[in-house]
Scaffold this motif. Structure first.
Motif, short mmCIF file in Angstrom:
data_model
loop_
_atom_site.label_atom_id
_atom_site.label_comp_id
_atom_site.label_asym_id
_atom_site.label_seq_id
_atom_site.Cartn_x
_atom_site.Cartn_y
_atom_site.Cartn_z
N VAL A 1 0.92 -1.00 -0.07
CA VAL A 1 0.01 -0.06 -0.06
C VAL A 1 0.87 1.19 0.08
O VAL A 1 1.58 1.31 0.88
CB VAL A 1 -0.95 -0.15 1.13
N ARG A 2 0.72 2.06 -1.03
CA ARG A 2 1.40 3.22 -1.01
C ARG A 2 0.72 4.52 -0.16
O ARG A 2 -0.65 4.59 -0.31
CB ARG A 2 1.37 3.81 -2.55
N TYR A 3 1.43 4.97 0.48
CA TYR A 3 0.94 6.09 1.45
C TYR A 3 0.23 7.22 0.63
O TYR A 3 1.08 7.90 0.06
CB TYR A 3 1.85 6.26 2.44
N ASP A 4 -1.12 7.47 0.72
CA ASP A 4 -1.55 8.26 -0.04
C ASP A 4 -3.11 8.64 0.58
O ASP A 4 -3.92 7.90 0.65
CB ASP A 4 -1.85 8.05 -1.65
N GLY A 5 -3.21 9.77 1.30
CA GLY A 5 -4.55 10.40 1.85
C GLY A 5 -5.23 11.40 0.80
O GLY A 5 -6.32 11.81 1.74
N LYS A 6 -4.95 11.33 -0.31
CA LYS A 6 -5.69 12.23 -1.26
C LYS A 6 -7.19 12.03 -1.29
O LYS A 6 -7.84 10.91 -0.81
CB LYS A 6 -5.29 12.25 -2.54
N TYR A 7 -8.01 12.98 -1.31
CA TYR A 7 -9.51 12.87 -1.26
C TYR A 7 -9.75 12.05 -2.72
O TYR A 7 -9.34 12.42 -3.85
CB TYR A 7 -10.05 14.29 -1.32
#
Length: 191
Positions: free
Chosen positions: A37-43
């Motif tokens: 899992v690539r860390y990405d908190g985008k909407y």
């Protein structure tokens, strides 16, 4: 009569050996560590209910959301329903200036999960004693630069410190780490 006795024994064995919700949650959390899992908190716009961001991305809250989903618990729907009925009990207006709920992101924000677990679960004492954190508990922290974080306490112990290990995603995907006392603890929950 013999059949009745066998039936009772089978029920007793099933009850004794049935996994608890916390054991199932920890098993689901540990399984998350097998995912890239690539860390990405985008909407991201997602379905509702049972919506999720693409499997190859996520943040710390997604570890918790996906682990509970394995137990049939949809935090997206539960947080949304409680926020919709009790919006002022959540920090969305204060922190993000919002005036209504958003099923795409509300459950993916640590402050909202803290409010939800306080309202619908058990808010437990914050302690500097490892023994006070049980397998399946949820812990939140405040990381440097005021970055809220959340993880799941497991039944695994760190060999040197004896601390319960935590499944979380702090930027490198879901990992099992000796994280419990690595930052300021801001919350301790059981749900």
């Amino acid at each position: 009569m013999k059949g009745w006795l066998i039936w009772l024994i089978l029920i007793w064995i099933g009850t004794v050996h049935a996994a608890t919700d916390s054991e199932l949650l920890v098993k689901a959390a540990l399984e998350r560590t097998n995912h890239q899992v690539r860390y990405d908190g985008k909407y991201v716009s997602i379905a509702y209910p049972n919506g999720d961001v693409p499997a190859e991305i996520g943040v710390c809250t997604d570890v918790v959301i996906r682990s509970y989903r394995k137990l049939g618990i949809d935090l997206q729907q539960l947080v949304h329903e409680d926020m919709k009925a009790n919006f002022d009990a959540y920090p969305s207006k204060r922190i993000w200036g919002l005036s209504k709920t958003d099923t795409n992101i509300d459950h993916r924000r640590v402050p909202n999960l803290r409010a939800f677990f306080t309202r619908k679960g058990q808010s437990l004492a914050i302690s500097d004693q490892a023994k006070d954190y049980q397998s399946g508990d949820l812990v939140t922290w405040m990381l440097p630069n005021n970055l809220p974080h959340i993880g799941i306490v497991t039944d695994k112990k760190h060999p040197q410190t004896g601390n319960p290990m935590i499944v979380h995603n702090i930027g490198l995907g879901p990992k099992l780490d000796d994280m419990l006392f690595a930052a300021k603890i801001t919350g301790h929950y059981r749900y």
